[in-house]
Design an enzyme around this catalytic site. Structure first.
Site, short mmCIF file in Angstrom:
data_model
loop_
_atom_site.label_atom_id
_atom_site.label_comp_id
_atom_site.label_asym_id
_atom_site.label_seq_id
_atom_site.Cartn_x
_atom_site.Cartn_y
_atom_site.Cartn_z
N ASP A 5 3.10 18.86 0.46
CA ASP A 5 3.77 19.33 -0.74
C ASP A 5 3.62 18.28 -1.84
OD1 ASP A 5 5.43 20.64 -2.57
OD2 ASP A 5 7.18 19.50 -1.88
N THR A 21 -2.48 6.72 -2.88
CA THR A 21 -2.30 5.55 -3.75
C THR A 21 -3.54 4.63 -3.83
OG1 THR A 21 -1.31 4.34 -1.89
CG2 THR A 21 0.20 5.44 -3.41
N CYS A 45 -3.56 -7.82 -0.69
CA CYS A 45 -3.46 -7.52 -2.13
C CYS A 45 -3.19 -8.74 -2.99
CB CYS A 45 -2.38 -6.47 -2.37
SG CYS A 45 -2.79 -4.87 -1.66
N ARG A 85 12.25 -0.62 -7.50
CA ARG A 85 13.33 -0.93 -6.57
C ARG A 85 13.48 -2.44 -6.38
NH1 ARG A 85 12.85 1.74 -0.84
NH2 ARG A 85 12.65 3.59 -2.15
N ARG A 112 6.91 2.60 7.30
CA ARG A 112 8.10 2.06 6.64
C ARG A 112 8.25 0.55 6.84
NH1 ARG A 112 11.82 6.06 5.22
NH2 ARG A 112 13.54 4.62 5.35
N HIS A 114 3.96 -6.62 -7.52
CA HIS A 114 2.87 -5.83 -6.93
C HIS A 114 3.29 -4.36 -6.87
CE1 HIS A 114 -0.33 -4.44 -4.42
NE2 HIS A 114 0.44 -4.24 -3.38
N GLU A 129 -10.05 -7.19 -0.84
CA GLU A 129 -10.12 -6.84 0.57
C GLU A 129 -11.13 -5.73 0.80
OE1 GLU A 129 -5.81 -5.35 0.76
OE2 GLU A 129 -6.91 -3.89 1.96
N SER A 157 -0.24 -8.06 2.07
CA SER A 157 0.19 -7.75 3.43
C SER A 157 -0.31 -8.82 4.39
CB SER A 157 -0.34 -6.38 3.85
OG SER A 157 0.37 -5.37 3.16
#
Lengths: 357, 133
Positions: free
Chosen positions: A36, A162, A121, A254, A210, A245, A89, A307
């Site tokens: 969706d 993304t 990154c 956030r 997550r 980032h 990367e 990461s």
């Protein structure tokens, strides 16, 4: 922690961004996989992403970003650039430096050193730190640091919404009247947190869903940002902009709020909702967007994240030269809006060579 | 395993990466590539220069049936570009649909992949052109 407020101050002489013209909308990716699109768009705050052309890769992105940075530094003789570092990367060669191709494309071969940095990154910001150190030590007059990626993603993985292509480049030297900004300090954190990786010889990366959030992205960015502010005795209200980032559109907003920043401080440096995640070029492109609109005297907090995991925070103060230099090369919003060619998922898969025949 | 094309690619990199050419000190005309004799006046008094990175399309064609190795690239545009300094370069025009390209279109040099030996071999980079942003 490095407090950079002692002489010689280190400045940014020029900055430049590149992104491909091709775009794919979230709706077209969602259609291919039966997702969706509104759920994806609302969940990630990403509307469309850039797609590399069939003849583009991390090296071509880096060269174009570097050429735009040189356009904004007309006073810099390219032969005065003593180091070229590229963070990425998605190197097209497993063994052979991308930096040699970029340096040759810029006409730099004698008296220049270079290397490719990989830290997911944040390889690009590692390059910036290396250049700052070498300029401050008097080892080089100018250095070129680039964060560029053509980000990879498994077909059907949420990363496809993304992972995109683009990059940013910076020419760094001793601060003078031609500097568009200068560095006040930098602070880094690092831990062994396996939230995202790609094994040698494997085509696409794997991630932990997550788990990439709280213990990885948020924890490291918050520690780096707070560490820098503590060391420099600055607080969120001392900054006009925060550019974290941007793996998606939601995380930077956030994390900015978690650090005590207001939405108005993070929005000017947001690019991912309209471009996707440039990986090594993500926060650095956001920095360029902030510089495109910043006024002299304004202060920017940039926090890259890689990461694996680690984060680099920088405090940057904008200088008068920004006014006469920002129009010397395409601005980030021009690159986002002026010319784009939309492709459907079939063409996207072909451009990325995801169709195996 | 050897990479037999690597030396040739190495020889061409200044031309392909930076549009290196020559300018005749006698007639002032410019040409792409390294030359010993001016193609216009025959003078041997030449200097190496970086050619202009902007120009306009002098002529073009659209390749609908790519040769082997470029099957994934078609259709693509090959054009003769008249650079702003008068030199001419033949190259691919990218980032534009073939139906939109036209003679006189203003273009700028862009750095792209122009080929590769094979999946394990070296990648060739060089100039192409795109419409000016």
């Amino acid at each position: 922690m490095s407090d950079l407020r002692n002489d010689p101050l280190i400045g940014i002489s020029g900055y430049g961004v590149y992104m491909p013209v091709y775009r794919i909308k979230i709706e077209d990716i969602a259609k291919a996989w039966g997702d969706d699109p509104d759920t994806i768009k609302n969940g990630l705050l990403v509307y469309e992403i850039t797609v590399k052309g069939r003849d583009e890769d991390q090296i071509t992105v880096a060269v174009e970003a570097a050429r735009n940075a040189l356009k904004r530094a007309p006073e810099v003789d390219p032969k005065g650039i003593g180091a070229v570092y590229i963070g990425s990367e998605s190197k097209p060669y497993a063994v052979k430096p991308s930096s040699t191709v970029v340096a040759a494309a810029l006409g730099l071969e004698l008296g220049v050193r270079g290397a490719d940095y990989e830290f997911a990154c944040k390889g690009g910001s590692e390059g910036i730190i290396s250049i700052i150190a070498q300029v401050k030590a008097g080892m080089i007059k100018y250095g070129l640091a680039i964060g560029a990626d053509c980000s990879q993603s498994w077909p059907g993985d949420v990363l496809e919404y993304t992972a995109s292509s683009g990059g940013a480049a910076f020419i760094i030297g001793v601060k003078n009247n031609d500097s568009v900004a200068y560095f006040e300090g930098t602070y880094s954190v690092m831990s062994d947190t396996a939230d995202f990786w790609r094994r040698d010889g494997v085509e696409f990366p794997r991630h932990t869903g997550r788990f990439t959030g709280k213990p990885a992205y948020f924890d490291h960015i918050i520690k780096a940002a707070e560490g820098l502010m503590n060391e420099l005795n600055l607080k969120p209200s001392d900054f006009n902009y925060i550019v974290p980032h941007q793996p998606n559109g939601k995380f930077p907003i956030r994390v900015a709020k978690m650090l005590g920043f207001k939405i108005e401080q993070v929005e000017p440096g947001l690019v991912t909702p309209w471009t996707g995640n440039f990986y090594s070029g993500s926060a650095l492109t956001g920095l360029c967007k902030a510089l495109d609109n910043a006024e002299p005297g304004e202060r920017i907090l940039v926090v890259t994240f890689g990461s694996g995991a680690g984060a680099d925070a920088f405090s940057i103060v904008v200088q008068d030269a920004i006014k006469r230099k920002r129009d010397l090369a395409p601005k980030v919003e021009d690159l986002i809006n002026k010319r784009k060619v939309y492709v459907d998922y079939g063409v996207y898969a072909r451009l990325w060579n995801k169709i195996k025949v | 395993m050897s990479s037999p094309r690597s030396p040739r690619i190495w020889q061409l990199k200044d031309i392909r990466y930076r549009l290196l050419g020559v300018e005749c000190n006698k007639c002032n005309k410019r040409f792409l590539g390294k030359r010993l004799v001016c193609p216009s006046c025959g003078s041997r008094d030449l200097k190496i220069v970086e050619l202009s990175r902007t120009g306009k399309i002098y002529s073009y064609t659209v390749v609908h049936t790519p040769p082997r190795g470029r099957e994934n690239y078609g259709p693509y545009i090959i054009a003769i570009i008249e650079l702003d300094d008068g030199a001419r370069a033949t190259g691919e025009v990218v980032d534009v649909d073939p139906s939109e390209v036209e003679i006189g279109m203003k273009v700028e040099m862009v750095f792209r992949r122009i080929g590769e030996e094979d999946r394990a071999g070296i990648i060739y980079y060089g100039y192409k052109f795109r419409p000016i942003l």
